[in-house]
Design a protein around this motif. Structure first.
Motif, PDB file in Angstrom:
ATOM      1  N   VAL A   4      75.330  55.992  51.840  1.00 41.43           N
ATOM      2  CA  VAL A   4      74.666  54.701  51.220  1.00 41.43           C
ATOM      3  C   VAL A   4      73.739  55.077  50.413  1.00 41.43           C
ATOM      4  O   VAL A   4      73.031  56.372  50.024  1.00 41.43           O
ATOM      5  CB  VAL A   4      74.157  53.993  52.164  1.00 41.43           C
ATOM      6  CG1 VAL A   4      73.182  52.823  51.789  1.00 41.43           C
ATOM      7  CG2 VAL A   4      74.664  53.406  53.302  1.00 41.43           C
ATOM      8  N   ILE A   5      74.360  54.376  48.391  1.00 39.08           N
ATOM      9  CA  ILE A   5      73.868  54.904  47.146  1.00 39.08           C
ATOM     10  C   ILE A   5      72.443  54.136  47.002  1.00 39.08           C
ATOM     11  O   ILE A   5      72.657  52.428  46.932  1.00 39.08           O
ATOM     12  CB  ILE A   5      74.298  55.224  46.154  1.00 39.08           C
ATOM     13  CG1 ILE A   5      75.475  55.891  46.917  1.00 39.08           C
ATOM     14  CG2 ILE A   5      73.924  55.300  45.443  1.00 39.08           C
ATOM     15  CD1 ILE A   5      75.472  57.392  46.692  1.00 39.08           C
ATOM     16  N   HIS A   6      71.270  54.030  47.018  1.00 37.99           N
ATOM     17  CA  HIS A   6      69.923  53.408  46.490  1.00 37.99           C
ATOM     18  C   HIS A   6      69.542  53.709  45.602  1.00 37.99           C
ATOM     19  O   HIS A   6      68.989  55.248  45.240  1.00 37.99           O
ATOM     20  CB  HIS A   6      69.542  53.284  47.586  1.00 37.99           C
ATOM     21  CG  HIS A   6      68.072  51.777  47.456  1.00 37.99           C
ATOM     22  ND1 HIS A   6      68.183  50.480  47.145  1.00 37.99           N
ATOM     23  CD2 HIS A   6      66.621  52.922  46.839  1.00 37.99           C
ATOM     24  CE1 HIS A   6      67.009  50.680  46.780  1.00 37.99           C
ATOM     25  NE2 HIS A   6      66.119  51.341  46.823  1.00 37.99           N
ATOM     26  N   THR A   7      68.995  52.981  44.206  1.00 38.73           N
ATOM     27  CA  THR A   7      68.143  53.286  43.266  1.00 38.73           C
ATOM     28  C   THR A   7      67.473  52.230  42.920  1.00 38.73           C
ATOM     29  O   THR A   7      67.006  51.243  43.091  1.00 38.73           O
ATOM     30  CB  THR A   7      68.762  53.460  42.633  1.00 38.73           C
ATOM     31  OG1 THR A   7      67.414  53.646  41.048  1.00 38.73           O
ATOM     32  CG2 THR A   7      69.422  52.625  41.540  1.00 38.73           C
ATOM     33  N   ASP A   8      65.865  52.235  43.197  1.00 38.97           N
ATOM     34  CA  ASP A   8      64.828  50.949  42.901  1.00 38.97           C
ATOM     35  C   ASP A   8      64.573  50.690  40.833  1.00 38.97           C
ATOM     36  O   ASP A   8      64.254  49.993  40.669  1.00 38.97           O
ATOM     37  CB  ASP A   8      63.617  51.905  42.833  1.00 38.97           C
ATOM     38  CG  ASP A   8      63.280  52.437  44.330  1.00 38.97           C
ATOM     39  OD1 ASP A   8      63.893  51.864  44.885  1.00 38.97           O
ATOM     40  OD2 ASP A   8      62.316  53.055  44.334  1.00 38.97           O
ATOM     41  N   ASN A   9      65.964  51.736  40.472  1.00 40.65           N
ATOM     42  CA  ASN A   9      66.274  51.373  39.567  1.00 40.65           C
ATOM     43  C   ASN A   9      67.084  50.035  38.764  1.00 40.65           C
ATOM     44  O   ASN A   9      67.099  50.052  37.101  1.00 40.65           O
ATOM     45  CB  ASN A   9      66.591  52.259  38.270  1.00 40.65           C
ATOM     46  CG  ASN A   9      65.317  53.608  37.988  1.00 40.65           C
ATOM     47  OD1 ASN A   9      64.477  53.134  37.626  1.00 40.65           O
ATOM     48  ND2 ASN A   9      65.974  54.630  37.973  1.00 40.65           N
ATOM     49  N   ALA A  10      67.604  49.937  40.586  1.00 41.22           N
ATOM     50  CA  ALA A  10      68.477  48.094  39.964  1.00 41.22           C
ATOM     51  C   ALA A  10      67.729  47.849  41.246  1.00 41.22           C
ATOM     52  O   ALA A  10      67.181  47.552  41.891  1.00 41.22           O
ATOM     53  CB  ALA A  10      69.508  49.036  40.874  1.00 41.22           C
ATOM     54  N   PRO A  11      67.983  46.316  41.231  1.00 36.13           N
ATOM     55  CA  PRO A  11      67.476  45.257  41.745  1.00 36.13           C
ATOM     56  C   PRO A  11      68.184  45.705  43.292  1.00 36.13           C
ATOM     57  O   PRO A  11      68.954  46.295  43.178  1.00 36.13           O
ATOM     58  CB  PRO A  11      68.401  43.775  41.663  1.00 36.13           C
ATOM     59  CG  PRO A  11      69.060  44.299  40.155  1.00 36.13           C
ATOM     60  CD  PRO A  11      69.485  45.594  40.078  1.00 36.13           C
ATOM     61  N   LYS A  12      66.831  45.216  44.123  1.00 37.51           N
ATOM     62  CA  LYS A  12      67.307  45.699  45.552  1.00 37.51           C
ATOM     63  C   LYS A  12      68.538  44.491  46.066  1.00 37.51           C
ATOM     64  O   LYS A  12      68.175  43.332  45.434  1.00 37.51           O
ATOM     65  CB  LYS A  12      66.347  45.183  46.254  1.00 37.51           C
ATOM     66  CG  LYS A  12      65.151  46.172  46.361  1.00 37.51           C
ATOM     67  CD  LYS A  12      63.341  45.268  47.300  1.00 37.51           C
ATOM     68  CE  LYS A  12      62.603  46.258  46.434  1.00 37.51           C
ATOM     69  NZ  LYS A  12      61.686  46.265  45.767  1.00 37.51           N
ATOM     70  N   ALA A  13      69.188  44.520  47.131  1.00 34.63           N
ATOM     71  CA  ALA A  13      70.248  43.647  47.508  1.00 34.63           C
ATOM     72  C   ALA A  13      69.888  42.320  48.415  1.00 34.63           C
ATOM     73  O   ALA A  13      67.982  42.206  47.966  1.00 34.63           O
ATOM     74  CB  ALA A  13      70.673  44.336  48.800  1.00 34.63           C
ATOM     75  N   VAL A  14      70.132  41.140  48.008  1.00 30.21           N
ATOM     76  CA  VAL A  14      69.783  39.673  47.755  1.00 30.21           C
ATOM     77  C   VAL A  14      70.630  39.471  49.412  1.00 30.21           C
ATOM     78  O   VAL A  14      70.239  38.352  49.439  1.00 30.21           O
ATOM     79  CB  VAL A  14      69.574  39.213  46.980  1.00 30.21           C
ATOM     80  CG1 VAL A  14      68.736  39.304  45.891  1.00 30.21           C
ATOM     81  CG2 VAL A  14      71.172  39.228  46.293  1.00 30.21           C
TER      82      VAL A  14
END
Length: 125
Positions: A4-14
């Motif tokens: 899983v890829i996550h960054t705080d520089n893109a919106p959180k999943a809705v």
């Protein structure tokens, strides 16, 4: 193995999904909409600004995975009004100057949070 890829520089999943999932050399990015990741505010105004925000959010996810737009091999654009096609296309094209990916564009009745454009991408390392 799935990563899983996550960054705080893109919106959180809705919803119950990941910003992106890497499987082998492929990266499958969830659709991005015009949410400012710093404020979590949704922008539903000018389609040009919406599309710029979407492309910036996609770039942030790609960057987190160590990729960029040149790695993108397939995109899908969802828009609520085909009259916006030319404007969306103009902004989208700025990210793909050479060897653009395969693409589909689909008009839809509605998108999350009342936005007018959502773009998802598949990239390859």
């Amino acid at each position: 193995m799935k990563k899983v890829i996550h960054t705080d520089n893109a919106p959180k999943a809705v919803g119950p999904y990941s910003q992106a999932v890497q499987m082998g050399d492929f990266l499958f990015c969830s659709g991005q909409i015009s949410i400012d990741p710093k404020t979590n505010e949704v922008f539903t105004g000018d389609i040009k600004i919406q599309t710029e925000m979407v492309m910036k959010n996609i770039d942030a996810v790609l960057t987190q995975a160590g990729l960029n737009f040149s790695n993108v091999i397939k995109t899908t654009i969802f828009i609520t009004n085909m009259n916006d096609f030319a404007t969306v296309n103009e902004i989208y094209a700025k990210s793909f100057k050479e060897a653009p990916p395969a693409r589909s564009t689909v008009a839809v009745a509605g998108l999350p949070k009342g936005v007018n454009v959502e773009i998802e991408v598949i990239a390859h390392r």
